[in-house]
Design a protein around this motif. Structure first.
Motif, short mmCIF file in Angstrom:
data_model
loop_
_atom_site.label_atom_id
_atom_site.label_comp_id
_atom_site.label_asym_id
_atom_site.label_seq_id
_atom_site.Cartn_x
_atom_site.Cartn_y
_atom_site.Cartn_z
N TYR A 77 0.82 -1.21 0.00
CA TYR A 77 0.00 0.00 0.00
C TYR A 77 0.86 1.26 0.00
O TYR A 77 0.38 2.34 0.35
CB TYR A 77 -0.95 -0.01 1.21
CG TYR A 77 -1.92 -1.17 1.16
CD1 TYR A 77 -2.99 -1.16 0.29
CD2 TYR A 77 -1.73 -2.29 1.97
CE1 TYR A 77 -3.87 -2.23 0.24
CE2 TYR A 77 -2.60 -3.37 1.91
CZ TYR A 77 -3.66 -3.33 1.04
OH TYR A 77 -4.53 -4.40 0.98
N THR A 112 -12.26 -5.73 0.22
CA THR A 112 -12.35 -4.83 -0.93
C THR A 112 -13.33 -3.69 -0.66
O THR A 112 -13.17 -2.61 -1.21
CB THR A 112 -12.79 -5.60 -2.19
OG1 THR A 112 -13.96 -6.34 -1.91
CG2 THR A 112 -11.69 -6.52 -2.67
N LEU A 159 -11.27 -0.94 0.74
CA LEU A 159 -10.44 -0.35 -0.31
C LEU A 159 -11.27 0.55 -1.23
O LEU A 159 -10.83 1.64 -1.61
CB LEU A 159 -9.75 -1.44 -1.12
CG LEU A 159 -8.73 -2.27 -0.36
CD1 LEU A 159 -8.24 -3.44 -1.22
CD2 LEU A 159 -7.56 -1.42 0.09
N LEU A 208 -8.19 1.48 -7.55
CA LEU A 208 -7.40 0.54 -6.75
C LEU A 208 -5.93 0.54 -7.17
O LEU A 208 -5.04 0.45 -6.33
CB LEU A 208 -7.97 -0.88 -6.87
CG LEU A 208 -9.29 -1.14 -6.17
CD1 LEU A 208 -9.81 -2.52 -6.53
CD2 LEU A 208 -9.15 -1.00 -4.67
#
Length: 67
Positions: A5, A44, A47, A58
């Motif tokens: 990340y 997800t 995210l 993403l």
């Protein structure tokens, strides 16, 4: 292979934001932000909330890296 990340953290620096700002802006819990910091698994949904709040994709906040 693992998820990194680092792109997210660089984006926060560019936007002059810290992790607390990200949590407040995206509605994501501080526990989820902590998981991201450690490179742990995250849903997800989390995210996508981050992407929506930062107006990005993403691919802008994460990448796969070889171990």
């Amino acid at each position: 292979m693992r998820i990194s990340y680092n792109k997210l953290w660089k984006m926060l620096i560019d936007k002059n934001m810290n992790k607390r700002d990200l949590a407040e802006r995206s509605g994501v819990s501080s526990a989820s932000i902590a998981k991201l910091s450690k490179g742990a698994n995250i849903t997800t949904d989390v995210l996508l909330k981050i992407c929506e709040s930062l107006d990005c994709t993403l691919e802008d906040i994460m990448e796969t890296v070889k171990d």
